[in-house]
Motif scaffolding. Structure first.
Motif, mmCIF file in Angstrom:
data_model
loop_
_atom_site.group_PDB
_atom_site.id
_atom_site.type_symbol
_atom_site.label_atom_id
_atom_site.label_comp_id
_atom_site.label_asym_id
_atom_site.label_seq_id
_atom_site.Cartn_x
_atom_site.Cartn_y
_atom_site.Cartn_z
ATOM 1 N N TRP A 1 0.934 -0.909 0.007
ATOM 2 C CA TRP A 1 0.042 -0.092 -0.122
ATOM 3 C C TRP A 1 0.826 1.081 0.074
ATOM 4 O O TRP A 1 1.876 1.127 0.744
ATOM 5 C CB TRP A 1 -0.823 -0.121 1.361
ATOM 6 N N PRO A 2 0.549 2.386 -0.553
ATOM 7 C CA PRO A 2 1.175 3.607 -0.484
ATOM 8 C C PRO A 2 1.554 4.017 0.927
ATOM 9 O O PRO A 2 0.694 3.968 1.852
ATOM 10 C CB PRO A 2 0.405 4.469 -1.297
ATOM 11 N N ALA A 3 2.824 4.681 1.004
ATOM 12 C CA ALA A 3 2.978 5.460 2.254
ATOM 13 C C ALA A 3 2.219 6.487 2.996
ATOM 14 O O ALA A 3 1.632 6.138 4.085
ATOM 15 C CB ALA A 3 4.649 5.714 2.151
ATOM 16 N N PRO A 4 1.492 7.273 2.058
ATOM 17 C CA PRO A 4 0.789 8.505 2.414
ATOM 18 C C PRO A 4 -0.616 7.617 3.020
ATOM 19 O O PRO A 4 -1.196 8.107 4.052
ATOM 20 C CB PRO A 4 0.627 9.252 1.351
ATOM 21 N N ALA A 5 -0.852 6.588 2.287
ATOM 22 C CA ALA A 5 -2.040 6.043 2.583
ATOM 23 C C ALA A 5 -2.079 5.400 4.032
ATOM 24 O O ALA A 5 -2.923 5.307 4.948
ATOM 25 C CB ALA A 5 -2.723 4.910 1.571
ATOM 26 N N ILE A 6 -0.967 4.493 4.106
ATOM 27 C CA ILE A 6 -0.648 3.762 5.396
ATOM 28 C C ILE A 6 -0.606 4.815 6.412
ATOM 29 O O ILE A 6 -1.198 4.508 7.659
ATOM 30 C CB ILE A 6 0.696 3.126 5.314
ATOM 31 N N ALA A 7 0.074 6.148 6.351
ATOM 32 C CA ALA A 7 0.219 7.086 7.252
ATOM 33 C C ALA A 7 -1.211 7.646 7.628
ATOM 34 O O ALA A 7 -1.483 7.802 8.992
ATOM 35 C CB ALA A 7 1.068 8.324 6.961
ATOM 36 N N ALA A 8 -2.067 7.757 6.798
ATOM 37 C CA ALA A 8 -3.474 8.145 6.942
ATOM 38 C C ALA A 8 -4.058 7.240 7.715
ATOM 39 O O ALA A 8 -4.954 7.865 8.740
ATOM 40 C CB ALA A 8 -4.118 8.676 5.668
ATOM 41 N N LEU A 9 -4.152 6.214 7.360
ATOM 42 C CA LEU A 9 -4.965 5.069 7.888
ATOM 43 C C LEU A 9 -4.445 4.859 9.525
ATOM 44 O O LEU A 9 -5.401 4.752 10.455
ATOM 45 C CB LEU A 9 -4.843 3.930 7.378
ATOM 46 N N ARG A 10 -3.257 4.957 9.575
ATOM 47 C CA ARG A 10 -2.780 4.893 10.896
ATOM 48 C C ARG A 10 -3.148 5.788 12.119
ATOM 49 O O ARG A 10 -3.526 5.644 13.119
ATOM 50 C CB ARG A 10 -0.937 4.851 11.097
ATOM 51 N N PHE A 11 -3.302 7.260 11.444
ATOM 52 C CA PHE A 11 -3.555 8.237 12.467
ATOM 53 C C PHE A 11 -5.419 8.423 12.477
ATOM 54 O O PHE A 11 -5.788 8.740 13.652
ATOM 55 C CB PHE A 11 -3.260 9.524 11.753
ATOM 56 N N SER A 12 -5.927 7.692 11.390
ATOM 57 C CA SER A 12 -7.355 7.657 11.377
ATOM 58 C C SER A 12 -7.783 6.680 12.411
ATOM 59 O O SER A 12 -8.992 7.077 12.964
ATOM 60 C CB SER A 12 -7.885 7.441 9.873
ATOM 61 N N ILE A 13 -7.059 5.652 12.350
ATOM 62 C CA ILE A 13 -7.609 4.654 13.569
ATOM 63 C C ILE A 13 -7.185 5.075 15.005
ATOM 64 O O ILE A 13 -7.880 5.046 15.800
ATOM 65 C CB ILE A 13 -6.745 3.481 13.437
#
Length: 297
Positions: free
Chosen positions: A31-43
């Motif tokens: 998965w792309p790094a920005p999406a991983i970072a976004a999901l990590r903070f969204s959770i």
């Protein structure tokens, strides 16, 4: 005593961060790094708000100095996104080693914004750290190009967050302040991920994630939120420069994880550069302690 307590808390926080970094690295290509970072903070956002409200009540969500909170959130969002990219491109231990310049950068920012005096020894430590970074980057710069500087840029934004943590001291409870950071970081990273997705650049295309990616992001959300809370406590119970020295626990942890999980060991020059960065940080730490001792009554 408060300095010792702050250092211990930050030590635990940086250890947790390295473990989370290893989980992020395991998702390279999934998965792309920005999406991983976004999901990590969204959770992290709903988890933190439930914890804060349950333990302290709704009033704890009201924090002061909104512009400083905004800066903290944007700083950690940028640092996380850049560092996640670097983990996909560089070995864990080497990306981590470059991040070790954050204590030097923190001390420089402290001198600029917190009016802490910079002695000649501190400037010498700065150049020593930069020499170490050059040694660590050497093989990677030839292989992946200028993007090898991503962990260095991430370290600059992380140092900014440490300074803002000091300025945010007393504006809310530690966990509420972590919720604020996640609340700012999540939408900012969602925007970055969306821009990447619609840019047409294939590596940034965001498809539906595998369940294991969501699970790993959830684990990182919990461990990283706990880690940043511990680091925040470390900076408020000591000094930003003192707490930043705990970052050096990441080197042995990262080397161990790299060897056991990713089957990678740095070459002699990269390891030597890592040690130079560590030495520079320790020199900077001692310099800051002398300044603190001289200014105390």
């Amino acid at each position: 005593m408060r300095h010792s307590s702050g250092f211990t808390l930050a030590l635990a926080g940086f250890t947790l961060l390295t473990c989370g970094d290893a989980i992020i690295k395991s998702m390279a290509g999934l998965w792309p790094a920005p999406a991983i970072a976004a999901l990590r903070f969204s959770i992290a956002v709903p988890l933190l708000v439930v914890f804060v409200v349950a333990s302290q009540g709704k009033q704890a969500l009201r924090v002061r100095k909104p512009w400083i909170q905004l800066g903290r959130g944007l700083s950690i969002a940028t640092s996380s996104c850049l560092f996640f990219f670097s983990l996909f491109l560089l070995p864990l231990a080497e990306a981590t080693a470059i991040g070790f310049v954050s204590p030097v950068i923190t001390a420089l920012l402290s001198a600029l914004f917190l009016r802490e005096h910079m002695r000649p020894l501190a400037w010498a430590a700065t150049f020593l750290a930069l020499a170490g970074v050059a040694m660590v980057l050497r093989p990677n710069l030839a292989e992946v190009g200028i993007v090898a500087f991503l962990p260095l840029a991430a370290a600059c934004f992380f140092a900014t967050m440490l300074i803002l943590n000091r300025l945010a001291a007393g504006t809310g409870s530690p966990m509420a302040l972590q919720w604020v950071v996640a609340t700012v970081a999540a939408p900012a990273l969602l925007v970055v991920a969306s821009v990447g997705h619609f840019s047409g650049f294939e590596p940034l295309h965001v498809n539906w994630p595998h369940w294991s990616v969501v699970l790993r992001c959830a684990i990182v959300a919990i461990t990283a939120s706990t880690a940043h809370w511990l680091i925040y406590l470390g900076t408020t119970r000591g000094t930003a420069a003192d707490a930043a020295q705990a970052v050096y626990i990441q080197l042995p942890v990262a080397l161990l994880i790299d060897a056991l999980l990713f089957r990678h060991l740095p070459d002699a020059l990269a390891l030597g550069g890592s040690l130079l960065i560590v030495c520079a940080g320790l020199i900077m730490w001692q310099n800051q302690r002398r300044i603190a001792g001289a200014s105390s009554p």
